[in-house]
Design a protein around this motif. Structure first.
Motif, PDB file in Angstrom:
ATOM      1  N   TRP A   1     -42.904 -24.993  26.222  1.00  0.00           N
ATOM      2  CA  TRP A   1     -43.605 -23.997  25.406  1.00  0.00           C
ATOM      3  C   TRP A   1     -42.764 -23.631  24.189  1.00  0.00           C
ATOM      4  CZ3 TRP A   1     -42.022 -19.044  24.135  1.00  0.00           C
ATOM      5  CH2 TRP A   1     -42.987 -18.254  23.505  1.00  0.00           C
ATOM      6  N   LEU A   2     -41.488 -23.463  24.394  1.00  0.00           N
ATOM      7  CA  LEU A   2     -40.577 -23.076  23.327  1.00  0.00           C
ATOM      8  C   LEU A   2     -40.521 -24.143  22.234  1.00  0.00           C
ATOM      9  CD1 LEU A   2     -38.541 -21.005  22.333  1.00  0.00           C
ATOM     10  CD2 LEU A   2     -36.797 -22.166  23.673  1.00  0.00           C
ATOM     11  N   ASP A   3     -40.485 -25.400  22.622  1.00  0.00           N
ATOM     12  CA  ASP A   3     -40.478 -26.481  21.633  1.00  0.00           C
ATOM     13  C   ASP A   3     -41.734 -26.451  20.772  1.00  0.00           C
ATOM     14  OD1 ASP A   3     -38.002 -27.335  22.518  1.00  0.00           O
ATOM     15  OD2 ASP A   3     -38.825 -28.931  23.799  1.00  0.00           O
ATOM     16  N   LYS A   4     -42.883 -26.272  21.422  1.00  0.00           N
ATOM     17  CA  LYS A   4     -44.138 -26.195  20.668  1.00  0.00           C
ATOM     18  C   LYS A   4     -44.157 -24.958  19.769  1.00  0.00           C
ATOM     19  CE  LYS A   4     -47.292 -28.777  23.501  1.00  0.00           C
ATOM     20  NZ  LYS A   4     -48.197 -29.428  22.600  1.00  0.00           N
ATOM     21  N   PHE A   5     -43.687 -23.870  20.305  1.00  0.00           N
ATOM     22  CA  PHE A   5     -43.654 -22.622  19.557  1.00  0.00           C
ATOM     23  C   PHE A   5     -42.781 -22.750  18.302  1.00  0.00           C
ATOM     24  CE2 PHE A   5     -41.774 -18.489  18.605  1.00  0.00           C
ATOM     25  CZ  PHE A   5     -42.910 -17.718  18.448  1.00  0.00           C
ATOM     26  N   LYS A   6     -41.633 -23.386  18.453  1.00  0.00           N
ATOM     27  CA  LYS A   6     -40.737 -23.575  17.313  1.00  0.00           C
ATOM     28  C   LYS A   6     -41.417 -24.388  16.215  1.00  0.00           C
ATOM     29  CE  LYS A   6     -36.263 -23.214  19.627  1.00  0.00           C
ATOM     30  NZ  LYS A   6     -35.055 -23.940  20.053  1.00  0.00           N
TER      31      LYS A   6
ATOM     32  N   GLU B   1     -33.529 -17.681  26.126  1.00  0.00           N
ATOM     33  CA  GLU B   1     -32.665 -17.293  27.251  1.00  0.00           C
ATOM     34  C   GLU B   1     -33.171 -17.890  28.565  1.00  0.00           C
ATOM     35  OE1 GLU B   1     -32.237 -13.055  27.319  1.00  0.00           O
ATOM     36  OE2 GLU B   1     -31.497 -12.986  25.263  1.00  0.00           O
ATOM     37  N   ARG B   2     -34.502 -18.062  28.675  1.00  0.00           N
ATOM     38  CA  ARG B   2     -35.078 -18.539  29.935  1.00  0.00           C
ATOM     39  C   ARG B   2     -35.309 -20.044  29.972  1.00  0.00           C
ATOM     40  NH1 ARG B   2     -40.245 -15.244  31.184  1.00  0.00           N
ATOM     41  NH2 ARG B   2     -40.851 -16.503  29.427  1.00  0.00           N
ATOM     42  N   GLU B   3     -35.164 -20.732  28.851  1.00  0.00           N
ATOM     43  CA  GLU B   3     -35.519 -22.151  28.809  1.00  0.00           C
ATOM     44  C   GLU B   3     -34.686 -23.013  29.751  1.00  0.00           C
ATOM     45  OE1 GLU B   3     -34.682 -24.645  25.304  1.00  0.00           O
ATOM     46  OE2 GLU B   3     -33.439 -22.990  24.607  1.00  0.00           O
ATOM     47  N   TYR B   4     -33.474 -22.583  30.043  1.00  0.00           N
ATOM     48  CA  TYR B   4     -32.604 -23.383  30.907  1.00  0.00           C
ATOM     49  C   TYR B   4     -32.987 -23.240  32.373  1.00  0.00           C
ATOM     50  CZ  TYR B   4     -29.996 -23.632  26.599  1.00  0.00           C
ATOM     51  OH  TYR B   4     -29.650 -23.834  25.290  1.00  0.00           O
ATOM     52  N   GLN B   5     -33.729 -22.180  32.705  1.00  0.00           N
ATOM     53  CA  GLN B   5     -34.120 -21.945  34.091  1.00  0.00           C
ATOM     54  C   GLN B   5     -35.520 -22.479  34.388  1.00  0.00           C
ATOM     55  OE1 GLN B   5     -33.843 -17.734  33.994  1.00  0.00           O
ATOM     56  NE2 GLN B   5     -31.606 -17.705  34.139  1.00  0.00           N
ATOM     57  N   ASP B   6     -36.338 -22.637  33.363  1.00  0.00           N
ATOM     58  CA  ASP B   6     -37.739 -23.017  33.583  1.00  0.00           C
ATOM     59  C   ASP B   6     -38.141 -24.082  32.562  1.00  0.00           C
ATOM     60  OD1 ASP B   6     -40.502 -23.163  33.901  1.00  0.00           O
ATOM     61  OD2 ASP B   6     -40.735 -21.000  34.144  1.00  0.00           O
ATOM     62  N   LYS B   7     -38.458 -25.286  33.056  1.00  0.00           N
ATOM     63  CA  LYS B   7     -38.818 -26.387  32.154  1.00  0.00           C
ATOM     64  C   LYS B   7     -40.121 -26.108  31.400  1.00  0.00           C
ATOM     65  CE  LYS B   7     -36.189 -29.994  34.177  1.00  0.00           C
ATOM     66  NZ  LYS B   7     -35.105 -30.212  33.280  1.00  0.00           N
TER      67      LYS B   7
ATOM     68  N   LEU C   1     -39.438 -15.465  21.018  1.00  0.00           N
ATOM     69  CA  LEU C   1     -38.677 -16.700  20.956  1.00  0.00           C
ATOM     70  C   LEU C   1     -37.267 -16.502  21.503  1.00  0.00           C
ATOM     71  CD1 LEU C   1     -38.407 -19.630  19.959  1.00  0.00           C
ATOM     72  CD2 LEU C   1     -37.814 -18.723  17.725  1.00  0.00           C
ATOM     73  N   GLU C   2     -36.644 -15.413  21.122  1.00  0.00           N
ATOM     74  CA  GLU C   2     -35.299 -15.125  21.621  1.00  0.00           C
ATOM     75  C   GLU C   2     -35.297 -15.002  23.145  1.00  0.00           C
ATOM     76  OE1 GLU C   2     -33.849 -11.693  19.541  1.00  0.00           O
ATOM     77  OE2 GLU C   2     -33.930 -12.717  17.602  1.00  0.00           O
ATOM     78  N   ASP C   3     -36.311 -14.326  23.678  1.00  0.00           N
ATOM     79  CA  ASP C   3     -36.418 -14.175  25.128  1.00  0.00           C
ATOM     80  C   ASP C   3     -36.619 -15.537  25.793  1.00  0.00           C
ATOM     81  OD1 ASP C   3     -36.731 -12.662  27.603  1.00  0.00           O
ATOM     82  OD2 ASP C   3     -38.855 -13.235  27.466  1.00  0.00           O
TER      83      ASP C   3
END
Length: 92
Positions: free
Chosen positions: A65-70, A54-60, A49-51
């Motif tokens: 994925w991060l939103d679902k993961f959270k 860091e990448r969420e701003y570069q790749d939509k 998640l931490e990784d």
């Protein structure tokens, strides 16, 4: 004779109680191991998640994925919290 019957019944009740206590302990022990495994997995997922953060701003796609993961992570935390509360009420 009545003494013999009472003694037999008490012995059977003792055996039933001991067996039920063993079963309960076995369930708790098994559940504790499962919780430890889940906590270990959860820690590993937090690193991912931490990784991803860091990448969420570069790749939509990563952001999606991060939103679902959270959401899943918060659900997992809720389940673990509820389990700990239930165990504390039952055994604490």
């Amino acid at each position: 004779m009545a003494e013999s019957i009472v003694s037999t019944i008490l012995e059977q009740l003792k055996e039933i109680t001991i067996n039920k206590a063993r079963e309960a302990w076995s369930l708790v022990r098994g559940a504790e191991k499962e919780v430890e495994r889940l906590e270990s997995n959860f820690k590993a997922l937090r690193l991912e998640l931490e990784d991803a953060e860091e990448r969420e701003y570069q790749d939509k796609r990563v952001k999606h994925w991060l939103d679902k993961f959270k959401d899943v992570a918060y659900d997992m935390e809720d389940v673990l919290d509820e389990w700990e509360i239930a165990v504390a009420k039952r055994w604490g």
